[in-house]
Structure formats: structure tokens, C-alpha cells
Scaffold this active site. Structure first.
Site, PDB file in Angstrom:
ATOM      1  N   ASP A  48       6.155  -0.685  15.369  1.00 16.79           N
ATOM      2  CA  ASP A  48       4.692  -0.574  15.387  1.00 16.79           C
ATOM      3  C   ASP A  48       4.086  -1.411  16.506  1.00 16.79           C
ATOM      4  O   ASP A  48       4.756  -2.270  17.059  1.00 16.79           O
ATOM      5  CB  ASP A  48       4.134  -1.162  14.083  1.00 16.79           C
ATOM      6  CG  ASP A  48       4.297  -0.202  12.942  1.00 16.79           C
ATOM      7  OD1 ASP A  48       4.590   0.966  13.213  1.00 16.79           O
ATOM      8  OD2 ASP A  48       4.125  -0.642  11.792  1.00 16.79           O
ATOM      9  N   LYS A  70       0.515   2.880  15.557  1.00 15.74           N
ATOM     10  CA  LYS A  70      -0.804   3.459  15.347  1.00 15.74           C
ATOM     11  C   LYS A  70      -1.816   2.378  15.698  1.00 15.74           C
ATOM     12  O   LYS A  70      -1.814   1.318  15.106  1.00 15.74           O
ATOM     13  CB  LYS A  70      -0.985   3.852  13.876  1.00 15.74           C
ATOM     14  CG  LYS A  70       0.022   4.872  13.417  1.00 15.74           C
ATOM     15  CD  LYS A  70      -0.197   5.267  11.995  1.00 15.74           C
ATOM     16  CE  LYS A  70       0.462   4.347  11.018  1.00 15.74           C
ATOM     17  NZ  LYS A  70       1.818   4.417  10.715  1.00 15.74           N
ATOM     18  N   MET A 179      -7.556  -6.137   8.559  1.00 15.22           N
ATOM     19  CA  MET A 179      -8.234  -5.000   9.196  1.00 15.22           C
ATOM     20  C   MET A 179      -9.740  -5.038   8.927  1.00 15.22           C
ATOM     21  O   MET A 179     -10.361  -3.993   8.758  1.00 15.22           O
ATOM     22  CB  MET A 179      -7.655  -3.668   8.668  1.00 15.22           C
ATOM     23  CG  MET A 179      -6.178  -3.500   8.998  1.00 15.22           C
ATOM     24  SD  MET A 179      -5.418  -2.090   8.151  1.00 15.22           S
ATOM     25  CE  MET A 179      -5.074  -2.764   6.535  1.00 15.22           C
TER      26      MET A 179
END
Ligand code: SAH
Length: 511
Positions: A48, A70, A179
Site C-alpha cells: 500500500d 489506494k 483518516m
């Protein structure tokens, strides 16, 4: 190697299996022993964008390494594709490491991936990693729990603000929000609305545990504004709770001697590891910029001739670790081994001597100063007249040693056993460091060839935006020849000495 067990010492690898592996929060030294072992055995590594580059580079040379990250809207690979890749590779008997930032089961979709593997009957294991929540706690001085301040910690996602019951989280506890940086204003408003004191200490931390870690600390009410003012960008964690107020007492990372200093390391990639690690442990932001790569000499005949008559030499002299490695590899290829070496061995400095000792070879001589002149001086006392001496070293090197030895009456043969070239990758890296981004505060030079190749790569006027730190007088002289200003020179001509000189200079500049 240190005490860490490595792949070669473990049992046989089970192929056809997927390992969901936590890569840790960024500092590569926070990788677990188990994760390192699997990385070194993997046939396929799927990683990742939060798995650090240094960690990914620990994969075995034979491994296929694929980025499937991503980054918000930009997906290199869909989740469905990642699942298919894992299942197919395991089905084909490959050992797959699915490498995820932090811990695989903390907001990393590791749970979903494990479910999929289980449903397909693919054998798998999960290897925990140090979650960024724990990395942030340690490196930003935020003890997540403390008897006087909290009884609970909640890890919560800020990705979908509407989906979270913020009312239930507005109590006396520590909140770690993943996040959540972009929605921080909304999150803060909601928490305050549900009764959390606006004066609660809060912090946002970007790139926790790395040399470029950034911390913005404020009260909850003012944090969103301050984050905006500082231009802090994801990825970041937000930590809210009384314990954030303990930061000024228990912070240690910001106090490391090279904290805030970016340091470019010009050593060859194959050699730079320990020095980079040492600098990182001193708090530096390490920028690898390998300006050297070692390749075979253009002609082996001199070395081969010497190898065919090794017993005729009284002394074998090495002036670098590379000289040792490349000479011994060639020795083996020519059907010889350590039993054929000359009786006496000299090494220019401690790293070269250590390499020899690791091969259980006794080193008869290491000079006091780690330069050719000093080595020649030390050999003088050994009565070299009439002795045959073999010098195994780089194709391009100074004449000092052979000349001095000849002056002392020795018969000297020089065997070039390797050659250095400028790696292709360095051009892009140099552009990144001196054109696209802020220039490194420091550039370290660990040999004359690093100075020479750096000069070929970066024009002197551009280099002047960084400070040059040199390992010793010979390297300094070469750097000056190429128009560089050397700001710092090590007192002991080793990477340890260079790291020490950098720390002293950094202290001088901040104090
Ligand atoms: N599995 C990961 C989290 C994945 S979710 C873990 O255990 O850490 C991705 C979010 O994690 C990012 O948006 C950010 O909020 C946080 N994150 C991951 N690594 C980080 C780091 N080094 N510094 C700050 N935040 C990080």
C-alpha cells in the site's frame, strides 16, 4: 547482522500461502522480526501507499514487488483486483506478502481481505504490525492511557463523519481518529456540541515515526484552524484527550540531535543501510541518494594473474570493504579459497578489518589513521624491502599507496577487483532533491568517488544550497577539487565519525 534472526535461519517456507503483514507506521526499524522474515522469503509483495519505501525494499531480490495502493480517489488497483491477485498467486504455489501500513486489522481492510481468503479456502496468516496509533503515541509524546487522565482509548475512523456516533465518544477518554484530517472541522464541532470541552488538548500528527514527522498541537476548538494555518496534509492521525497535555513532559523524538535535519546519503545502495539507520536513530530525515554502484572491473586479467600466484605475496592489502568482497568472490570463481591467501593481511580502516574478521581472517595491520598515507607509514615499520605486496582495490584509485610501497622497496602488484559507476536512478533522485523539493540540509560524502560522482550529477551552484559533510581529508580534497564547499569533516574517518561530526554541527547551529 545483529541479533535479529533472518530468513536463512528459519525453517522451510510454506509456499502457496498469503500473509497479511503489518509494515508498521513508517520508521523501518519498527517492523517486526516476523514481518522481516516473511518479506525476505516472499515471492510476491503487494504493498500500500502507507507501507514505507524502506520496508518494501527489504523484500528479497527474487520477489515480484507490486504497488496496489489506494490514495484517496486514485486507486492503483481495486480491492477486487487485490483479492484476485492474492488468491491466484497463492493458488500458483507462491508465498504472498500482503503488506499494509501499520497493523493489518486496524482500519486497513485486513479483515475484509482475510474473510475473502478464508471463503476461498486460501491458507493465510496475519502478522500484526505497530499501528500508526501506537507509533504516534510513542514518537509524538502522547501516552494514550494514563491513570490520572483516561480509562479508555477509542480508535475511530473520520472517513465517514456522518456514520459515527460522536455523542458516545465525547466522554473522558483518549480518541485516536484515523483518516480524519480533512473532516477535522466537522468532527471537532460535533464533539464540542456533544459536550466535549473545547479546551481539551488535541494534536494532529503527520507521517508519525518518520524523519519528516510533523505535529500540530492545540486545544480541540482551535486545532482545525491551526492545522489549516500550518498546511498540514494527510496522512495524519488526530489525537484528542487530556493526555495530549503531557506532550511537553514526555516528548523525546524532537530532542534527538539530528531532528529536523535532512541528510542525503550518497553511498552505494548495497552499502548505505547501516549508515542510514544510524542517522535515522539520531533523528535525521534520511534521503538516500546512491551516486555509486559497484560493477566488475573492465579487465580481470591483473586480478586473475595475481590470484594464480597468491602464495608468492607476503602481504595482501585491502583499502575497502568492497575490495574484500569483490576479491574473495573472484577468488572463489577461480577455484581458490581462503587457504590460498598470503600470510599477512592489512586493512586500511576498521570497517575493512571488521569485514575480514567476519570471515575469521586475522588482520595483521590497521593503521592509526584510516588513509593510504598512514597505511604506507605503518607498513614501513614492517621492513617491506624485497617483499611482494598485492593491493586489491577499485579500478580507479589514488597512486599514493603503490608509489609509497615501491619507495619502501616492495614489489607491488595492483589488482583492480571492482569499478564504480553512476547508477541511472541517481539522476531522477538528484532532480527530486535539488529541483522539485527543498534541497537536503546536508549531503554526506563517504569517499572520493562519492564526491566525484555527485559533482557529475549536481552542478556546484545548486549543491551550495546544501551543506557538505565529508568523512575525511582525502574525500574533502576531492570534493574541493570539484568546487564544493566542505562545511564539516569527520575527526575519525569512519561513518561513526561522520555521524558524530554532523551531530556536533547540528548542535552548534541550533544552540
Ligand atoms: N492500518 C493502519 C491504518 C490504515 S488507515 C494502521 O494501523 O496505522 C490509514 C490512515 O492511518 C491514514 O489516513 C492516517 O490517518 C493513518 N496513518 C497511517 N500511517 C500514518 C503515519 N505514519 N502517520 C500518521 N497517520 C498515519
Amino acid at each position: 547482522m545483529g541479533a535479529v534472526p533472518v530468513a536463512e535461519e528459519s525453517g522451510p517456507a510454506i509456499a502457496g500461502k498469503v500473509y497479511l503483514v503489518g509494515a508498521g507506521p513508517g520508521d523501518p526499524d519498527l517492523l517486526t522480526v516476523r514481518s522481516l522474515e516473511l518479506l525476505r522469503r516472499a515471492d510476491l509483495v503487494l504493498y500500500d501507499n502507507l507501507a514505507s519505501r524502506e520496508v518494501v525494499s527489504l523484500a528479497a531480490p527474487h520477489a515480484e514487488v507490486r504497488y496496489v495502493g489506494k490514495k484517496r480517489a486514485v486507486h492503483a488497483c481495486s480491492q477486487g483486483e487485490i483479492n484476485r491477485l492474492m488468491v491466484a498467486a497463492a493458488g500458483a504455489g507462491r508465498l504472498v506478502v500482503r503488506l499494509k501500513g501499520g497493523d493489518p486489522y486496524v482500519f486497513g481492510r485486513g479483515g475484509e481481505e482475510a474473510q475473502r481468503l478464508a471463503a476461498r479456502g486460501v491458507p493465510f496468516e496475519v502478522v500484526p504490525g505497530v499501528s500508526s496509533a501506537l507509533g504516534v503515541a510513542a514518537y509524538a509524546g502522547l501516552p494514550l492511557t494514563h491513570r490520572d487522565h483516561t480509562q479508555a482509548v477509542t480508535f475511530v475512523t473520520g472517513h465517514d463523519v456522518e456514520g459515527v456516533d460522536w455523542a458516545s465518544l465525547a466522554g473522558r477518554q483518549t480518541l485516536v481518529i484515523f483518516m480524519g484530517l480533512l473532516s477535522l472541522p466537522r468532527i471537532a464541532r460535533r464533539l464540542i456540541k456533544h459536550g466535549l470541552c473545547p479546551e481539551t488538548p488535541a494534536a494532529a500528527v503527520r507521517w508519525a515515526t518518520r524523519g519528516d514527522q510533523e505535529v500540530v498541537a492545540e486545544t480541540l476548538a482551535r486545532l482545525p484552524e491551526e492545522v489549516k494555518r500550518c498546511g498540514l496534509k494527510p496522512p495524519a492521525l488526530v489525537v484528542i484527550g487530556e493526555i495530549v497535555g503531557l506532550r511537553h513532559e514526555v516528548e523525546w523524538f524532537d530532542r534527538l540531535p539530528l531532528r529536523g535535519h535532512s541528510v542525503a546519503v550518497t553511498r552505494a545502495a548495497s552499502q548505505a543501510g547501516p549508515f542510514c539507520r544510524q542517522l535515522r536513530r539520531l533523528g535525521a530525515l534520511v534521503l538516500p541518494l546512491p551516486v555509486l554502484e559497484f560493477v566488475p572491473p573492465s579487465d580481470w586479467s591483473a586480478a586473475d594473474w595475481a590470484i594464480s600466484r597468491l602464495r608468492n605475496y607476503e602481504w595482501l592489502i585491502f583499502t575497502s570493504v568492497n575490495g574484500v568482497n569483490h576479491f574473495l568472490e573472484r577468488l572463489e570463481r577461480r577455484g581458490r579459497d581462503l587457504r590460498d591467501l598470503p600470510r599477512r593481511i592489512a586493512a586500511i580502516g576498521p570497517a575493512t578489518a571488521d569485514r575480514l574478521r567476519a570471515l575469521h581472517l586475522r588482520v595483521d595491520l590497521v593503521p592509526e589513521q584510516y588513509v593510504a598515507e598512514s597505511l604506507a607509514g605503518a607498513l614501513e615499520g614492517r621492513g617491506l624491502a624485497g617483499n611482494r605486496v598485492l593491493l586489491a582495490r577499485a579500478e580507479r584509485a589514488r597512486d599514493v599507496l603503490p608509489k609509497e610501497l615501491a619507495r619502501l622497496g616492495a614489489e607491488v602488484d595492483v589488482a583492480p577487483v571492482y569499478r564504480t559507476i553512476l547508477p541511472d536512478s541517481s539522476v531522477g533522485l538528484a532532480r527530486k532533491h535539488w529541483i522539485d523539493q527543498a534541497p537536503p540540509r546536508w549531503v554526506t560524502l563517504t569517499s572520493s568517488s562519492t564526491a566525484r560522482n555527485l559533482a557529475a550529477l549536481v552542478p556546484p551552484d545548486r549543491l551550495r544550497r546544501s551543506r557538505i559533510a565529508s568523512i575525511g581529508p582525502v574525500t574533502t580534497a576531492t570534493a574541493r577539487e570539484f568546487g564544493m564547499d566542505v562545511a564539516v569533516e569527520a575527526e575519525t574517518f569512519t561513518t561513526d565519525g561522520l555521524a558524530r561530526a554532523l551531530c556536533e554541527a547540528a548542535q552548534g547551529s541550533s544552540g
